[in-house]
Design an enzyme around this catalytic site. Sequence first.
Site, mmCIF file in Angstrom:
data_model
loop_
_atom_site.group_PDB
_atom_site.id
_atom_site.type_symbol
_atom_site.label_atom_id
_atom_site.label_comp_id
_atom_site.label_asym_id
_atom_site.label_seq_id
_atom_site.Cartn_x
_atom_site.Cartn_y
_atom_site.Cartn_z
ATOM 1 N N ALA A 73 0.878 -1.149 -0.151
ATOM 2 C CA ALA A 73 -0.121 0.102 0.063
ATOM 3 C C ALA A 73 0.796 1.241 -0.031
ATOM 4 O O ALA A 73 1.427 1.388 1.048
ATOM 5 C CB ALA A 73 -0.920 0.097 1.208
ATOM 6 N N TYR A 140 8.953 10.697 -3.624
ATOM 7 C CA TYR A 140 8.633 9.293 -3.676
ATOM 8 C C TYR A 140 9.543 8.378 -3.089
ATOM 9 O O TYR A 140 9.644 7.410 -2.191
ATOM 10 C CB TYR A 140 8.075 8.970 -4.998
ATOM 11 C CG TYR A 140 7.994 7.413 -5.084
ATOM 12 C CD1 TYR A 140 6.794 6.787 -4.412
ATOM 13 C CD2 TYR A 140 8.607 6.892 -6.200
ATOM 14 C CE1 TYR A 140 6.809 5.475 -4.702
ATOM 15 C CE2 TYR A 140 8.578 5.448 -6.345
ATOM 16 C CZ TYR A 140 7.617 4.679 -5.737
ATOM 17 O OH TYR A 140 7.401 3.494 -5.757
ATOM 18 N N PHE A 168 12.013 -2.663 -10.386
ATOM 19 C CA PHE A 168 12.496 -1.460 -11.387
ATOM 20 C C PHE A 168 11.129 -1.455 -12.241
ATOM 21 O O PHE A 168 10.076 -1.065 -11.465
ATOM 22 C CB PHE A 168 13.383 -2.361 -12.348
ATOM 23 C CG PHE A 168 14.735 -2.003 -11.725
ATOM 24 C CD1 PHE A 168 15.161 -2.614 -10.147
ATOM 25 C CD2 PHE A 168 15.670 -1.217 -12.206
ATOM 26 C CE1 PHE A 168 16.446 -2.203 -9.752
ATOM 27 C CE2 PHE A 168 17.017 -0.742 -11.530
ATOM 28 C CZ PHE A 168 17.047 -1.216 -10.245
ATOM 29 N N ASP A 284 13.067 12.008 -14.603
ATOM 30 C CA ASP A 284 13.335 10.552 -15.313
ATOM 31 C C ASP A 284 15.055 10.434 -15.601
ATOM 32 O O ASP A 284 15.468 11.283 -16.504
ATOM 33 C CB ASP A 284 12.654 10.656 -16.489
ATOM 34 C CG ASP A 284 11.173 10.241 -16.474
ATOM 35 O OD1 ASP A 284 10.681 9.815 -15.549
ATOM 36 O OD2 ASP A 284 10.435 10.516 -17.518
HETATM 37 N N1 UFG Z 1 7.089 7.889 -20.681
HETATM 38 C C1 UFG Z 1 6.620 8.522 -21.687
HETATM 39 N N2 UFG Z 1 5.440 8.732 -22.159
HETATM 40 C C2 UFG Z 1 4.269 8.515 -21.210
HETATM 41 C C3 UFG Z 1 4.661 7.944 -20.207
HETATM 42 C C4 UFG Z 1 5.853 7.379 -19.695
HETATM 43 O O1 UFG Z 1 7.551 8.581 -22.564
HETATM 44 O O2 UFG Z 1 3.155 8.919 -21.484
HETATM 45 C C5 UFG Z 1 8.224 7.189 -20.482
HETATM 46 C C6 UFG Z 1 8.887 7.996 -19.086
HETATM 47 O O3 UFG Z 1 9.420 9.151 -19.468
HETATM 48 C C7 UFG Z 1 9.902 6.702 -18.887
HETATM 49 C C8 UFG Z 1 9.406 5.568 -19.396
HETATM 50 O O4 UFG Z 1 8.429 6.217 -20.179
HETATM 51 O O5 UFG Z 1 11.012 7.179 -19.489
HETATM 52 C C9 UFG Z 1 8.517 4.653 -18.300
HETATM 53 O O6 UFG Z 1 7.750 5.518 -17.391
HETATM 54 P P1 UFG Z 1 6.804 4.906 -16.578
HETATM 55 O O7 UFG Z 1 6.044 6.149 -15.717
HETATM 56 O O8 UFG Z 1 6.001 3.946 -17.286
HETATM 57 O O9 UFG Z 1 7.803 4.376 -15.348
HETATM 58 P P2 UFG Z 1 8.961 5.125 -14.479
HETATM 59 O O10 UFG Z 1 10.395 4.434 -14.943
HETATM 60 O O11 UFG Z 1 8.810 6.413 -14.537
HETATM 61 O O12 UFG Z 1 8.433 4.609 -13.180
HETATM 62 C C10 UFG Z 1 9.012 3.450 -12.659
HETATM 63 C C11 UFG Z 1 7.716 3.147 -11.467
HETATM 64 C C12 UFG Z 1 7.933 4.196 -10.379
HETATM 65 C C13 UFG Z 1 9.129 4.156 -9.981
HETATM 66 C C14 UFG Z 1 10.138 4.414 -11.116
HETATM 67 C C15 UFG Z 1 11.674 4.246 -10.596
HETATM 68 O O13 UFG Z 1 6.425 3.059 -11.985
HETATM 69 O O14 UFG Z 1 7.013 3.689 -9.255
HETATM 70 O O15 UFG Z 1 10.162 3.217 -11.842
HETATM 71 O O16 UFG Z 1 12.328 5.186 -11.074
HETATM 72 F F1 UFG Z 1 9.476 5.026 -9.086
#
Ligand code: UFG
Length: 326
Positions: A73, A140, A168, A284
Amino acid sequence: MHILVVGGAGYIGSHMVRYLLDHDHRVTVYDNLSTGHRDAVGSAQLVEADLSDFGAIEQTLSVNSYDGVMHFASFIQVGESVVDPAKYYQNNVTNTQNLMDAMVATDTNHLVFSSTAAIFGDPEYIPIDEAHPKAPINPYGRSKWMVEQMLDDYDRAYGLRSARLRYFNAAGAHPSGALGERHDPETHLIPLILQAASGQRQGIKIFGRDYTTEDGTCVRDYIHICDLAAAHDLALNRLIATGQTACYNLGNGQGFSVKEVIDIAKKVSGVDFEVTDADRREGDPATLVADSTRAHRELGWTPEFSDLTTIIEHAWRFEQKRIKRP
Ligand code: UFG
């Protein structure tokens, strides 16, 4: 075993519940249903309550004797955590401390905690192993790293043993298509892409094409949700057998760029949806890839669905079922 799954109605939690039920465990879910779904817990018993309510979690832990607790959660949106850090520290840290205190008070041991690659911040090297410096760059990530440190202190002082699993990019869905990702709002790449493929949204934006990666888009390590569930089961078993607190980085060890993910999703869905360029999303990192050697070695964990096409096929199956629901 009887396991308490806190946050068992959410995306990762509900797959865990399904995994435990399929492996003949008894499962109680503790969830406030703020972001989770009642229909996602299957035949598990549901205690609908909030972790901010110490009395409720203490009572839940005292009416049964649990072999272990799994804690899913939490709030997970990096961007939101920057705008509203109080929400993240309250829910992810303070409420988790309630759970830890209630476990100590009721003599319940063995906590498997959902941590994240976000605790590492901008990586100093790739792939990222457990020893990599922890330098989270947003509230976060900091909230999760704080809990990891609290768990070390609770281990030393009160003997509360834990396994911390740093995910990841959790992705995919149950192979049956019965369970999957249903965040609202959705921010994750694969479900957003598949919503574009199914016509639920206009298209997909690529957040930044000027990263220091091969094609300029961010690279991530996508790990199937059912493989994550299997790792939790193994980690809990090892925790109980050894009585030793541990942490594990969980990924497939292979990075895919945003562009590659889009190309695979187009093949899987057979739909050529619209793709546009957008600015970088704040916070990012260019590349995140896990070194999961420790999980392979100590837990005997081997991902079953490591192929990204399979991960996206399963997510696509769920997306197609989801849009057919009334
Ligand atoms: N992305 C896009 N377009 C979108 C959404 C995402 O280009 O509409 C890109 C993001 O910039 C990123 C990649 O796709 O480069 C993955 O994005 P996500 O949001 O799917 O996942 P994240 O890597 O940002 O996040 C994940 C987890 C988080 C965690 C993070 C660790 O979901 O909870 O990894 O860095 F914090």
